[in-house]
Design a protein around this motif. Sequence first.
Motif, PDB file in Angstrom:
ATOM      1  N   UNK B 144       0.881  -1.364  -0.042  1.00  0.00           N
ATOM      2  CA  UNK B 144       0.093  -0.071   0.082  1.00  0.00           C
ATOM      3  C   UNK B 144       0.960   1.342   0.026  1.00  0.00           C
ATOM      4  N   UNK B 145       1.848   1.455   0.964  1.00  0.00           N
ATOM      5  CA  UNK B 145       2.475   2.690   1.060  1.00  0.00           C
ATOM      6  C   UNK B 145       3.490   2.588  -0.305  1.00  0.00           C
ATOM      7  N   UNK B 146       4.083   1.964  -0.854  1.00  0.00           N
ATOM      8  CA  UNK B 146       4.759   1.779  -1.980  1.00  0.00           C
ATOM      9  C   UNK B 146       3.781   2.233  -3.315  1.00  0.00           C
ATOM     10  N   UNK B 147       2.579   1.773  -3.290  1.00  0.00           N
ATOM     11  CA  UNK B 147       1.863   2.276  -4.331  1.00  0.00           C
ATOM     12  C   UNK B 147       1.418   3.432  -4.436  1.00  0.00           C
ATOM     13  N   UNK B 148       1.221   3.973  -3.018  1.00  0.00           N
ATOM     14  CA  UNK B 148       0.942   5.539  -2.982  1.00  0.00           C
ATOM     15  C   UNK B 148       2.034   6.220  -3.329  1.00  0.00           C
ATOM     16  N   UNK B 149       3.427   5.853  -3.037  1.00  0.00           N
ATOM     17  CA  UNK B 149       4.329   6.650  -3.188  1.00  0.00           C
ATOM     18  C   UNK B 149       4.717   6.875  -4.547  1.00  0.00           C
ATOM     19  N   UNK B 150       4.385   5.669  -5.487  1.00  0.00           N
ATOM     20  CA  UNK B 150       4.812   5.701  -6.771  1.00  0.00           C
ATOM     21  C   UNK B 150       3.466   6.530  -7.590  1.00  0.00           C
ATOM     22  N   UNK B 151       2.405   6.653  -6.929  1.00  0.00           N
ATOM     23  CA  UNK B 151       1.384   7.659  -7.798  1.00  0.00           C
ATOM     24  C   UNK B 151       1.606   8.928  -7.332  1.00  0.00           C
ATOM     25  N   UNK B 152       2.437   9.222  -6.142  1.00  0.00           N
ATOM     26  CA  UNK B 152       2.539  10.645  -5.959  1.00  0.00           C
ATOM     27  C   UNK B 152       3.374  11.394  -6.874  1.00  0.00           C
ATOM     28  N   UNK B 153       3.181  12.772  -6.798  1.00  0.00           N
ATOM     29  CA  UNK B 153       4.027  13.606  -7.482  1.00  0.00           C
ATOM     30  C   UNK B 153       5.378  13.887  -6.948  1.00  0.00           C
ATOM     31  N   UNK B 154       6.343  13.820  -7.676  1.00  0.00           N
ATOM     32  CA  UNK B 154       7.705  13.986  -7.070  1.00  0.00           C
ATOM     33  C   UNK B 154       7.891  15.234  -6.110  1.00  0.00           C
ATOM     34  N   UNK B 155       7.246  16.350  -6.515  1.00  0.00           N
ATOM     35  CA  UNK B 155       7.260  17.751  -5.830  1.00  0.00           C
ATOM     36  C   UNK B 155       6.419  17.297  -4.412  1.00  0.00           C
ATOM     37  N   UNK B 156       5.339  16.586  -4.469  1.00  0.00           N
ATOM     38  CA  UNK B 156       4.421  16.248  -3.334  1.00  0.00           C
ATOM     39  C   UNK B 156       5.329  15.614  -2.325  1.00  0.00           C
ATOM     40  N   UNK B 157       6.232  14.826  -2.686  1.00  0.00           N
ATOM     41  CA  UNK B 157       7.091  14.117  -1.931  1.00  0.00           C
ATOM     42  C   UNK B 157       7.936  14.638  -1.151  1.00  0.00           C
TER      43      UNK B 157
END
Lengths: 168, 168
Positions: B144-157
């Motif tokens: 779940x965590x990785x999935x979310x991380x991958x859908x996130x925008x670089x900037x948001x991260x």
Amino acid sequence: MKNEEARQEFIQLWGTIGTNWGINRTMAQVHALLLISKDPLGADDVMESLNASRGNVNMNLRALIDWGLVRKTHKSGERREFFIAEKDVWKMARQIIKERKKRELEPVRNSLHELSAVEGDCEETEAFRHMMADLSKLTSETDTALEALMNAERNWVTTTFLKFFANK
Amino acid sequence: MKNEEARQEFIQLWGTIGTNWGINRTMAQVHALLLISKDPLGADDVMESLNASRGNVNMNLRALIDWGLVRKTHKSGERREFFIAEKDVWKMARQIIKERKKRELEPVRNSLHELSAVEGDCEETEAFRHMMADLSKLTSETDTALEALMNAERNWVTTTFLKFFANK
DNA sequence: AAGTAAGTTCAAAGGGTTCTGAAAGTTCAC
DNA sequence: GTGAACTTTCAGAACCCTTTGAACTTACTT
């Protein structure tokens, strides 16, 4: 599926995962065996279960202790050493992350940092330096995230962090 | 440090990282070489730079394409194929995570799920089932965590996520 | 259609990591 | 202090993954 069959399969599975991530098969299998053993095992028990030699088992038990995944214990009246794995999978995961971070992420960060100090001002060198800087930043950020994750409480991660993510 | 020296060192470094994480050395080295090459390279260029055979280079270029880290290109007037790496390190990292998740995390999740269905009700089996369930949960949450991380925008991260973490 | 310049495949060789097993070391009981 | 039980070490053997290189295929040129 029967009990014994399932145990064997788990040991194989864990061994394969290890291999895929650069950890030697026997080490992972010893870890698997201890994970599913209610009571501490002696070196002989491990040897017999995995059909591995004394030297091999000894070496890998040391390595697991070094990784902080297994502890030595003693049974009263018994001279030999027994071994038991950390059974809390959250603690286990944190420990693995902590060790890999220390052993592999940090040295890489240092190397990348040094490489980003390459001399020269031609276009190629400029691009190289830029790539090193980007990779350096990526590793630093990964480091920060992992550090925070490890200091977090298990409960905080499941309740707050994963919920937060789920909404993204 | 001089340019050429630094490039060689980076290629070695990337190769070593690969080895430690279960990726073959040459594949990582080819990737490194392409990462720091401004222009696309042909198979011959790679062979020469790394002193590797044609077959080896060919195989590993295919693998890198399969991983989504490298693309084929063509130069007008040239018959042969050229190769270029994804240079955005954030995209690169996401791609690696995505592939490893697909290739390794998901099969493990399935296996653990099956193993948690072991028959029997003795104490040992109960404990085994419990361990499988715990590991299953851990992998699901990681997923779940990785999935979310991958859908996130670089900037948001970098702005939101890491700041959020920094305050923990 | 033949020639040429790639790209691909795969059996066998090579190399690096892991494992073995016996010898050496340690610890404890008596 | 000696012997028995257990642990550690390490040189060589075994094993498995990686690499080679030559034969084969493909695709373009003339």
